[in-house]
Design a protein around this motif. Structure first.
Motif, mmCIF file in Angstrom:
data_model
loop_
_atom_site.group_PDB
_atom_site.id
_atom_site.type_symbol
_atom_site.label_atom_id
_atom_site.label_comp_id
_atom_site.label_asym_id
_atom_site.label_seq_id
_atom_site.Cartn_x
_atom_site.Cartn_y
_atom_site.Cartn_z
ATOM 1 N N LEU A 1 -53.050 -24.500 47.815
ATOM 2 C CA LEU A 1 -53.225 -25.739 48.581
ATOM 3 C C LEU A 1 -52.037 -26.678 48.380
ATOM 4 C CD1 LEU A 1 -57.036 -26.492 48.063
ATOM 5 C CD2 LEU A 1 -55.890 -25.800 50.186
ATOM 6 N N ILE A 2 -51.556 -26.781 47.148
ATOM 7 C CA ILE A 2 -50.396 -27.642 46.880
ATOM 8 C C ILE A 2 -49.153 -27.087 47.562
ATOM 9 C CG2 ILE A 2 -48.819 -28.372 45.042
ATOM 10 C CD1 ILE A 2 -51.265 -28.663 43.248
ATOM 11 N N LEU A 3 -48.967 -25.772 47.492
ATOM 12 C CA LEU A 3 -47.793 -25.166 48.120
ATOM 13 C C LEU A 3 -47.793 -25.387 49.625
ATOM 14 C CD1 LEU A 3 -47.600 -21.796 46.145
ATOM 15 C CD2 LEU A 3 -45.869 -23.592 46.144
ATOM 16 N N LEU A 4 -48.937 -25.202 50.253
ATOM 17 C CA LEU A 4 -48.999 -25.299 51.719
ATOM 18 C C LEU A 4 -48.879 -26.738 52.208
ATOM 19 C CD1 LEU A 4 -51.814 -22.702 52.542
ATOM 20 C CD2 LEU A 4 -49.351 -22.440 52.854
ATOM 21 N N THR A 5 -49.405 -27.685 51.428
ATOM 22 C CA THR A 5 -49.422 -29.069 51.912
ATOM 23 C C THR A 5 -48.219 -29.900 51.449
ATOM 24 O OG1 THR A 5 -50.810 -29.693 50.004
ATOM 25 C CG2 THR A 5 -51.939 -29.110 52.061
ATOM 26 N N LEU A 6 -47.733 -29.672 50.236
ATOM 27 C CA LEU A 6 -46.708 -30.545 49.661
ATOM 28 C C LEU A 6 -45.326 -29.915 49.538
ATOM 29 C CD1 LEU A 6 -48.815 -32.232 46.817
ATOM 30 C CD2 LEU A 6 -48.384 -33.054 49.145
ATOM 31 N N LEU B 1 -38.545 -27.661 46.086
ATOM 32 C CA LEU B 1 -38.754 -26.681 45.025
ATOM 33 C C LEU B 1 -39.459 -27.260 43.802
ATOM 34 C CD1 LEU B 1 -35.360 -24.736 45.101
ATOM 35 C CD2 LEU B 1 -37.504 -24.199 46.275
ATOM 36 N N GLU B 2 -39.271 -28.550 43.524
ATOM 37 C CA GLU B 2 -39.965 -29.146 42.391
ATOM 38 C C GLU B 2 -41.477 -29.049 42.553
ATOM 39 O OE1 GLU B 2 -37.394 -30.441 43.842
ATOM 40 O OE2 GLU B 2 -35.927 -31.119 42.345
ATOM 41 N N MET B 3 -41.948 -29.152 43.795
ATOM 42 C CA MET B 3 -43.384 -29.045 44.024
ATOM 43 C C MET B 3 -43.867 -27.613 43.832
ATOM 44 S SD MET B 3 -46.113 -30.631 44.411
ATOM 45 C CE MET B 3 -45.306 -32.232 44.568
ATOM 46 N N ALA B 4 -43.021 -26.633 44.148
ATOM 47 C CA ALA B 4 -43.384 -25.245 43.876
ATOM 48 C C ALA B 4 -43.562 -25.040 42.374
ATOM 49 C CB ALA B 4 -42.310 -24.297 44.416
ATOM 50 N N ALA B 5 -42.648 -25.621 41.580
ATOM 51 C CA ALA B 5 -42.778 -25.530 40.125
ATOM 52 C C ALA B 5 -44.017 -26.281 39.638
ATOM 53 C CB ALA B 5 -41.524 -26.083 39.456
ATOM 54 N N ALA B 6 -44.288 -27.428 40.234
ATOM 55 C CA ALA B 6 -45.471 -28.199 39.841
ATOM 56 C C ALA B 6 -46.757 -27.440 40.156
ATOM 57 C CB ALA B 6 -45.467 -29.550 40.556
ATOM 58 N N SER B 7 -46.756 -26.660 41.228
ATOM 59 C CA SER B 7 -47.952 -25.882 41.562
ATOM 60 C C SER B 7 -48.247 -24.842 40.488
ATOM 61 C CB SER B 7 -47.769 -25.198 42.930
ATOM 62 O OG SER B 7 -46.876 -24.089 42.849
ATOM 63 N N PHE B 8 -47.194 -24.335 39.850
ATOM 64 C CA PHE B 8 -47.370 -23.403 38.737
ATOM 65 C C PHE B 8 -48.058 -24.104 37.557
ATOM 66 C CE2 PHE B 8 -45.122 -21.299 34.981
ATOM 67 C CZ PHE B 8 -46.026 -20.259 34.904
ATOM 68 N N VAL B 9 -47.669 -25.354 37.287
ATOM 69 C CA VAL B 9 -48.300 -26.133 36.218
ATOM 70 C C VAL B 9 -49.770 -26.392 36.549
ATOM 71 C CG1 VAL B 9 -48.258 -28.293 34.923
ATOM 72 C CG2 VAL B 9 -46.108 -27.205 35.611
ATOM 73 N N ILE B 10 -50.065 -26.760 37.777
ATOM 74 C CA ILE B 10 -51.447 -27.016 38.191
ATOM 75 C C ILE B 10 -52.296 -25.767 38.017
ATOM 76 C CG2 ILE B 10 -52.947 -27.593 40.139
ATOM 77 C CD1 ILE B 10 -51.410 -29.972 39.015
ATOM 78 N N TYR B 11 -51.758 -24.629 38.446
ATOM 79 C CA TYR B 11 -52.476 -23.359 38.269
ATOM 80 C C TYR B 11 -52.793 -23.121 36.795
ATOM 81 C CZ TYR B 11 -53.202 -18.340 37.771
ATOM 82 O OH TYR B 11 -53.713 -17.121 37.421
ATOM 83 N N SER B 12 -51.800 -23.254 35.947
ATOM 84 C CA SER B 12 -51.966 -22.968 34.519
ATOM 85 C C SER B 12 -52.959 -23.931 33.870
ATOM 86 C CB SER B 12 -50.611 -23.042 33.812
ATOM 87 O OG SER B 12 -49.701 -22.117 34.360
ATOM 88 N N ALA B 13 -52.918 -25.213 34.265
ATOM 89 C CA ALA B 13 -53.814 -26.209 33.669
ATOM 90 C C ALA B 13 -55.267 -25.966 34.084
ATOM 91 C CB ALA B 13 -53.372 -27.611 34.091
ATOM 92 N N VAL B 14 -55.498 -25.709 35.361
ATOM 93 C CA VAL B 14 -56.869 -25.447 35.836
ATOM 94 C C VAL B 14 -57.424 -24.198 35.159
ATOM 95 C CG1 VAL B 14 -58.256 -24.805 37.849
ATOM 96 C CG2 VAL B 14 -56.527 -26.611 38.046
ATOM 97 N N ARG B 15 -56.613 -23.162 35.097
ATOM 98 C CA ARG B 15 -57.052 -21.909 34.467
ATOM 99 C C ARG B 15 -57.348 -22.112 32.982
ATOM 100 N NH1 ARG B 15 -54.010 -18.047 31.758
ATOM 101 N NH2 ARG B 15 -54.904 -15.934 31.715
ATOM 102 N N ALA B 16 -56.475 -22.826 32.286
ATOM 103 C CA ALA B 16 -56.661 -23.045 30.848
ATOM 104 C C ALA B 16 -57.947 -23.819 30.559
ATOM 105 C CB ALA B 16 -55.451 -23.774 30.268
ATOM 106 N N MET B 17 -58.221 -24.865 31.335
ATOM 107 C CA MET B 17 -59.430 -25.657 31.103
ATOM 108 C C MET B 17 -60.690 -24.831 31.352
ATOM 109 S SD MET B 17 -58.539 -29.499 32.512
ATOM 110 C CE MET B 17 -58.019 -28.954 34.146
ATOM 111 N N PHE B 18 -60.692 -24.062 32.419
ATOM 112 C CA PHE B 18 -61.846 -23.238 32.744
ATOM 113 C C PHE B 18 -62.047 -22.165 31.679
ATOM 114 C CE2 PHE B 18 -64.776 -22.230 36.227
ATOM 115 C CZ PHE B 18 -65.250 -20.995 35.809
#
Length: 442
Positions: A397-402, A408-425
């Motif tokens: 969703l972040i990649l497609l919208t932002l 490219l910074e947003m592509a890298a940020a999407s990797f952080v979002i993925y890792s954070a959501v996965r880690a918390m779950f």
């Protein structure tokens, strides 16, 4: 004295000996892969490096969507069957795994071939790179037996052979790259080199299946009836299905950002982003070795209900990885602006801001991988799949919208979002399903 301590504690002995091989071999492979990546990026330039990145990422993305990854499930059941003396069941699960590996690889190659006429114009605007895409499409078949080979080597504690596979592959890639650069050949020849390197890796994996079978005193040439796994077949297939789903989600996560960056920013943008991501992934080698070691031990400890030992192992692994992650974050922030222009030139200066962001995402992934391993060890692979699904959904969703607006910074940020959501779950599920489960058993 050290040898006496190792002999008195088989788990520590396996960790020390296996870790020495995996970390030592990983260090060699990491150095070779790093040199190969830097040399290739500097020689080809960001545009042609991006073409190779787009072709490889697209092929591996589609391969991950249709391939079944049986490694974790086969490792788990092999250990359980062998420790129970069930050799017939052990042979059966190896045969089943090899059959699944072969059929999914054939399906993958056929699908890639038929989709290539549509994918190549979508990625590059014309059919010029079609034959190179189709050539690279044979890679999944060349290494089709990787899941079964890895499971056998893990179950038999042959971590030295796992390490050797990666070192030989890295060495072939490095020597080939140096040779092609010396001969001043084009990017197309590097595609051929990649395919040849995977062919060498596949041949080694087939040979190591034989080594793993011998180490476990098995023989898959013995005819086994379908009834051999009758009692466990449902559980085996369920775990294979859920671990395969996690592999599909993981592969999609690894390659979807490069694929979308390439579609939106072209090969140059893909090359810049993929270079940064490849270099960051190299940093994972010490903790990847620990993950390889931890999963079989988690299976043994949890099956034996060794609560105190299990908690101690998880705590040591977590704290060690956390410390290493902090070093990575600080080192990347300080060194990337100095080293990247020096190593690959100003053409890749756009990758410098990506490194501090990507290393945060990598750190979260490394820290949470032990929760992943523990959940699979207690047959909770479905919860791992849920964590990866929600994380991947947030990333896409972040990649497609932002991504179009922020680059490219947003592509890298999407990797952080993925890792954070996965880690918390994963942490929540690890606490409720594994730790609380151990307390209830006690």
């Amino acid at each position: 004295m050290l040898n006496g301590k190792l002999q008195s504690n088989p788990m520590v002995e396996r960790f020390v000996r296996g870790g020495a091989w995996l970390i030592g071999g990983g260090a060699i492979a990491t150095i070779l892969n790093g040199l190969t990546g830097i040399l290739l990026a500097r020689y080809l330039g960001v545009e042609f490096y991006g073409i190779i990145a787009l072709i490889s990422s697209t092929v591996l993305l589609i391969a991950g969507l249709v391939s079944l990854r049986t490694t974790e499930s086969v490792t788990k059941f092999l250990i359980e069957f062998i420790e129970a003396g069930e050799l017939v069941k052990s042979r059966s699960i190896v045969q089943l795994s090899l059959l699944i590996d072969f059929l999914s690889a054939v399906l993958c190659v056929c699908l890639l071939y038929f989709l290539s006429a549509w994918l190549v114009p979508m990625l590059f605007g014309d059919q010029e790179n079609l034959k190179w895409f189709q050539l690279y499409s044979v890679v999944p078949f060349l290494v089709f037996c990787y899941p079964t080979s890895l499971a056998l080597l893990r179950a038999s504690d042959k971590f030295s052979l796992i390490s050797l596979t990666e070192v030989i592959y890295a060495l072939v890639s490095f020597v080939g790259t140096v040779t092609l650069v010396y001969l001043k050949l084009g990017w197309q020849e590097f595609i051929i080199l990649h395919v040849c390197a995977y062919a060498v890796r596949g041949a080694i994996l087939i040979f190591f299946i034989y080594k793993g079978i011998r180490a476990l005193n098995l023989s898959i040439m013995v005819k086994v009836t379908p009834a051999a796994l009758a009692g466990e077949l449902r559980g085996v297939l369920n775990l294979m299905g859920t671990t395969s789903l996690t592999f599909i989600l993981k592969t999609t996560h690894i390659h979807i950002d490069t694929f979308l960056v390439g579609m939106l920013a072209g090969p140059a943008g893909s090359g810049t982003y993929k270079f940064a991501k490849n270099i960051i992934q190299i940093l994972a080698f010490p903790t990847n070795a620990l993950f390889q070691l931890s999963y079989p031990e988690f299976v043994r400890l949890l099956n034996d209900r060794e609560k105190a030992k299990f908690k101690k192992v998880v705590r040591v692994l977590f704290l060690g990885t956390l410390g290493l992650a902090l070093v990575y974050c600080l080192g990347t922030w300080l060194l990337a602006p100095l080293l990247i222009p020096l190593l690959v030139g100003e053409e890749y200066s756009g990758s410098v801001p990506l490194f501090p962001i990507l290393v945060v995402g990598l750190s979260l992934t490394l820290i949470s991988q032990y929760w992943h391993a523990a959940l699979v060890a207690v047959n909770r692979a479905g919860q791992v799949a849920y964590s990866m699904f929600y994380a991947l959904l947030a990333q896409v969703l972040i990649l497609l919208t932002l991504l179009p607006a922020f680059g490219l910074e947003m592509a890298a940020a999407s990797f952080v979002i993925y890792s954070a959501v996965r880690a918390m779950f994963l942490f929540y599920r690890f606490k409720t399903s594994v730790l609380d489960g151990l307390e209830r058993q006690a």
